[in-house]
Design a protein around this motif. Structure first.
Motif, PDB file in Angstrom:
ATOM      1  N   SER A  63     -11.663 -21.203  -0.549  1.00  0.00           N
ATOM      2  CA  SER A  63     -11.215 -21.184  -1.940  1.00  0.00           C
ATOM      3  C   SER A  63     -10.693 -22.563  -2.330  1.00  0.00           C
ATOM      4  O   SER A  63     -10.278 -23.348  -1.479  1.00  0.00           O
ATOM      5  CB  SER A  63     -10.120 -20.131  -2.140  1.00  0.00           C
ATOM      6  N   THR A  78     -16.495 -24.475  -9.578  1.00  0.00           N
ATOM      7  CA  THR A  78     -17.501 -23.781  -8.765  1.00  0.00           C
ATOM      8  C   THR A  78     -18.329 -24.751  -7.936  1.00  0.00           C
ATOM      9  O   THR A  78     -18.611 -24.508  -6.758  1.00  0.00           O
ATOM     10  CB  THR A  78     -18.430 -22.946  -9.669  1.00  0.00           C
ATOM     11  N   PHE A  87     -20.163 -14.732  -3.172  1.00  0.00           N
ATOM     12  CA  PHE A  87     -18.874 -14.963  -3.812  1.00  0.00           C
ATOM     13  C   PHE A  87     -18.056 -13.674  -3.808  1.00  0.00           C
ATOM     14  O   PHE A  87     -18.610 -12.572  -3.809  1.00  0.00           O
ATOM     15  CB  PHE A  87     -19.067 -15.413  -5.261  1.00  0.00           C
ATOM     16  N   ASP A  94     -14.881 -14.559  -8.290  1.00  0.00           N
ATOM     17  CA  ASP A  94     -15.567 -15.858  -8.410  1.00  0.00           C
ATOM     18  C   ASP A  94     -14.782 -17.035  -7.823  1.00  0.00           C
ATOM     19  O   ASP A  94     -15.183 -18.180  -7.985  1.00  0.00           O
ATOM     20  CB  ASP A  94     -15.879 -16.197  -9.875  1.00  0.00           C
ATOM     21  N   ILE A 101     -15.555 -17.933  -1.501  1.00  0.00           N
ATOM     22  CA  ILE A 101     -16.870 -17.799  -0.862  1.00  0.00           C
ATOM     23  C   ILE A 101     -16.660 -17.223   0.534  1.00  0.00           C
ATOM     24  O   ILE A 101     -15.775 -17.680   1.280  1.00  0.00           O
ATOM     25  CB  ILE A 101     -17.603 -19.155  -0.787  1.00  0.00           C
TER      26      ILE A 101
END
Length: 817
Positions: A74, A82, A200, A204, A207
């Protein structure tokens, strides 16, 4: 008489025997060091019970549910981006792959690319796949065919493509973003979504990277090295990038490593406390350190001989065996303790030969105590539990060695300054005499009160709750606990998987059974008995199923269908030969060289690593897995029974259920062994004493200690767990010695009640310092043992020294024992 002959022989050849013992110890130690193979994988100890636990656990183990290591990546606040997150994840994943630490690393998948590749595989062999809901009969319907061809005007696809993709093999692998998300949800309960072809979290902001380390989580040395390298990779990447991100890990390796480290630290601290306490007790009890050193010598020889025999009999020895076995052999310090306190009593009496007189006085008690304790651990050898078998061999060998040293070697040492009863034992002796005087005057009330306590607490044991949750024996590292809650709240609990396992000698044999399982699961999903399921049948049915599909297609009137297609084709504007390829494929179905779809066709797929996890090859056999999600209840139980009725090698696996089954099996096994131990010991005592009452009295301290200890734990709001039950076996083995010594001291030909209670008190204190001190551990496994031992041994000791003199038959005569 026999004792005197052996004693004289040992005395005559003491130096030779000493050299032999030292040489034997060195030889056994050297052999053990060179040949012992330590096993750290606890799953190797799982028994083969009625529910085939070992086999099920083996599947779970091969699935990697115990060994998966998850990385959660993160971006820290203020850096949310992103692209930055994906860049960090890709660099981290690349470095993990280069490290050569992992079997597989999975965090991205391209659905379109994978679907295109899979479609090519099925393009010319669509007729081998026929989902149950395909309406073949409608092919004879002109209206249906017209509807399909109308669709072609908009999709510009061939009739073959519509049949093969839309109906026969429509997305057979589930390679769509939503389907992949469902696969993870079905398989391991991860809540993920596909974004930019990467896994994801739902929010969002994270990962997920799923890895399979090359070695199991119980390989602590590998885990230590792996974590060091992974942390180095994290630091290196953070140094390269100019923005902040965080990488968190979770998985079986961290649990095992954390627990092992905590236990190691706790045992080290407890060992130091125990040794210090035992030294002080010996100094205060006997005034000298030499008796302690000689006692430790017997234990050391016992441990070495126990390890030596284990190495000879077993191909590997588990670490748990060494931990428990070494502490169990600590019981043997009781033998030398009794001797030294007996010696102190004889020396104080100005006995001309205190050595022989001391050992002769207690030889009968020592032998009875050794025989019954050795029998308790010998019974464990007949358990189906591998680690209990190992402990049985280790303890029996060690106890036998220590007993022989205590009886025949230690008494040969001469103490010029003698050994005297220390200050603490003088005080204990005074207290015991006061209690003895008090209890004799009020014998009946004391016995009645004790009987009431025994009865009440025995009743309480039936109300005690057994803790079947394996997590009650889990680590207590607060940092790891918090991390677990955070990760699982984001991705779900991997232990929630429901798995149908099919085994067989070949993949096709397994696929035949899987065809039936798929049918049952499909119907269950339609009936809403399960939420969803994942099975390989839609894209890899057995050869037999593919043959049946061909027969089904051949049974249709294709000439009539072709005429209808040609009729509608003229109206729709397609060329007359537009569907010739499709009908040529149908005509070729009668050929013998049909290339059936096999697993080899799928091996080039980018998605194959995920599919491959459904097929486990183990020892020459194939294991096939299906996952499904469902709520617990009667309907699920009925469904599982229906699935398992397909074949004897089809069974249901759930990680939580397996652990619960293991706990239940262990509980029954240990209770059974404890009851068998009591029965065997009672028979031995009947043979030795030839008196039912004496045999029962010798057993009473252990029974009293166990029942009151369990009752006290219940009253304090605690639960009995599997380690508490295991500790009961220790109380039986240890408590027997106390009961036998005290009974022999009051009912034997020689009254030794003056020094025997003191020896029992010292032995109990040393045992509590060895085991009971575990109660201060942060690890619940050790704490559980510590509680039951602390209460049980204390109560067993108190019953032995205070109650047995009141209920003992009394001296059976005069003279020597």
């Amino acid at each position: 008489m026999l004792l005197k002959i052996i004693f004289r022989f040992v005395n005559k050849y003491l130096k030779v025997i000493g050299i032999v013992l030292v040489s034997a110890s060195a030889g056994m130690l050297l052999y053990t060091i060179l040949n012992i193979k330590l096993e750290q994988d606890i799953t190797k100890l799982i028994p083969k019970g009625k529910q085939n636990i070992a086999r099920q656990f083996d599947v779970i183990d091969n699935l990697g549910l115990l060994d998966q290591l998850l990385f959660d990546i993160s971006i820290q606040k203020g850096e949310e981006d992103t692209k930055k997150l994906i860049s960090a994840a890709e660099q981290f994943a690349d470095e993990l792959e280069k490290s050569n630490l992992f079997k597989s690393i999975f965090y991205k998948i391209n659905p379109e690319e994978t679907q295109a590749m899979i479609s090519k595989i099925y393009e010319k062999r669509f007729f081998l796949i026929s989902p149950e809901n395909f309406p073949f009969e409608l092919l004879n319907s002109e209206e249906f065919i017209e509807q399909q061809i109308e669709t072609l005007k908009f999709k510009l696809l061939s009739f073959e493509s519509i049949l093969s993709k839309e109906y026969l093999v429509k997305d057979p692998l589930g390679i769509s973003e939503k389907s992949i998300e469902n696969i993870f949800s079905r398989n391991v309960n991860y809540s993920v979504k596909i974004k930019n072809n990467i896994l994801f979290s739902e929010d969002d902001k994270h990962i997920l990277i799923i890895t399979r380390p090359k070695k199991k989580s119980f390989d602590i040395d590998f885990t230590k090295s792996m974590l060091k390298k992974v942390n180095g990779i994290k630091s290196e990447i953070k140094g390269k990038l100019n923005y902040n991100f965080d990488i968190k890990m979770l998985g079986g390796h961290l649990y095992a490593y954390s627990t092992a480290g905590m236990i190691k630290r706790d045992i080290t601290v407890i060992f130091i406390i125990s040794i210090t306490g035992i030294i002080l007790i010996y100094l205060l009890s006997l005034g000298r350190l030499i008796p302690l050193l000689l006692s430790l010598m017997t234990i050391g020889f016992g441990i070495i001989s126990g390890l030596f025999v284990l190495t000879l009999l077993f191909d590997s020895v588990h670490g748990i065996t060494i931990v428990f076995g070494s502490t169990l052999i600590g019981i043997c310090i009781d033998y030398s303790t009794h001797y030294f306190i007996s010696y102190a009593s004889k020396y104080r009496g100005n006995n001309s030969n205190p050595n022989f007189s001391a050992i002769h006085t207690i030889s009968r008690s020592l032998f009875f105590g050794y025989l019954t304790t050795a029998a308790v651990f010998a019974v464990l050898f007949f358990s189906r539990l591998r680690f209990l078998q190992e402990i049985a061999v280790f303890s029996f060998t060690g106890i036998t060695s220590a007993y022989l040293i205590s009886v025949f070697v230690i008494p040969q040492f001469q103490f010029k300054r003698g050994i005297r009863i220390g200050f603490i034992l003088v005080k204990c002796s005074y207290i015991l005499k006061r209690f003895s005087s008090f209890s004799k005057r009020r014998k009946a009330p004391v016995i009645v009160i004790t009987a009431l306590i025994f009865t009440c607490f025995t009743v309480l044991t039936f109300f005690s709750e057994f803790d079947e949750d394996i997590r009650s024996l889990n680590y207590t590292d607060p940092e790891l606990k918090n991390l677990e809650r955070e990760i699982l709240s984001r991705y779900g609990d991997i232990s929630a998987s429901n798995v149908i396992v099919i085994t067989g000698d070949t993949l096709n044999e397994v696929l035949v059974k899987n065809d039936k399982v798929y049918g049952i699961l499909s119907r269950a999903e339609k009936q809403s008995l399960i939420e969803s399921f994942y099975n390989i049948h839609p894209f890899l049915p057995s050869i037999e199923a593919q043959k049946q599909n061909i027969k089904g297609l051949l049974a249709l009137d294709w000439e009539s269908i072709k005429l209808k297609v040609e009729k509608i084709n003229k109206i729709s504007g397609f060329k007359p030969d537009a569907f010739d390829g499709f009908f040529n494929d149908i005509r070729n179905l009668n050929k013998k060289d049909i290339p059936y779809i096999t697993i080899d066709d799928l091996k080039d797929s980018p998605f194959f690593p995920v599919l491959d996890e459904l097929m486990v090859n183990k020892n020459g056999s194939t294991v096939l897995l299906s996952y499904f999600k469902a709520d617990e209840g009667a309907e699920l139980t009925e469904l599982i029974d229906r699935i398992q009725s397909v074949d004897k090698n089809v069974y249901y696996v759930n990680q939580i259920n397996i652990i619960n089954n293991i706990i239940e099996f262990l509980k029954k096994e240990i209770i059974k062994l404890t009851l068998i131990s009591f029965a065997v010991i009672f028979i031995i005592l009947l043979i030795l004493y030839k008196d039912f009452k004496k045999a029962l009295i010798a057993l009473l301290p252990s029974l009293f200690g166990i029942s009151v200890a369990i009752g006290l734990i219940f009253l304090f709001g605690g639960k009995i767990n599997i380690m508490s039950l295991f500790a009961m076996i220790l109380i039986v083995g240890i408590g027997l010695d106390y009961g036998i010594f005290m009974l022999n001291s009051t009912a034997g030909k020689t009254d030794t009640r003056e020094h025997t209670p003191l020896a029992i008190i010292v032995a109990a204190i040393t045992t509590i310092l060895s085991f009971g001190i575990l109660i201060v551990s942060k690890n619940t496994v050790l704490t559980s043992i510590g509680k039951i031992i602390l209460f049980g041994i204390t109560l067993t000791m108190l019953f032995s020294v205070m109650i047995i003199p009141l209920i003992s038959p009394g001296p059976s005569g005069k003279g020597k024992d």
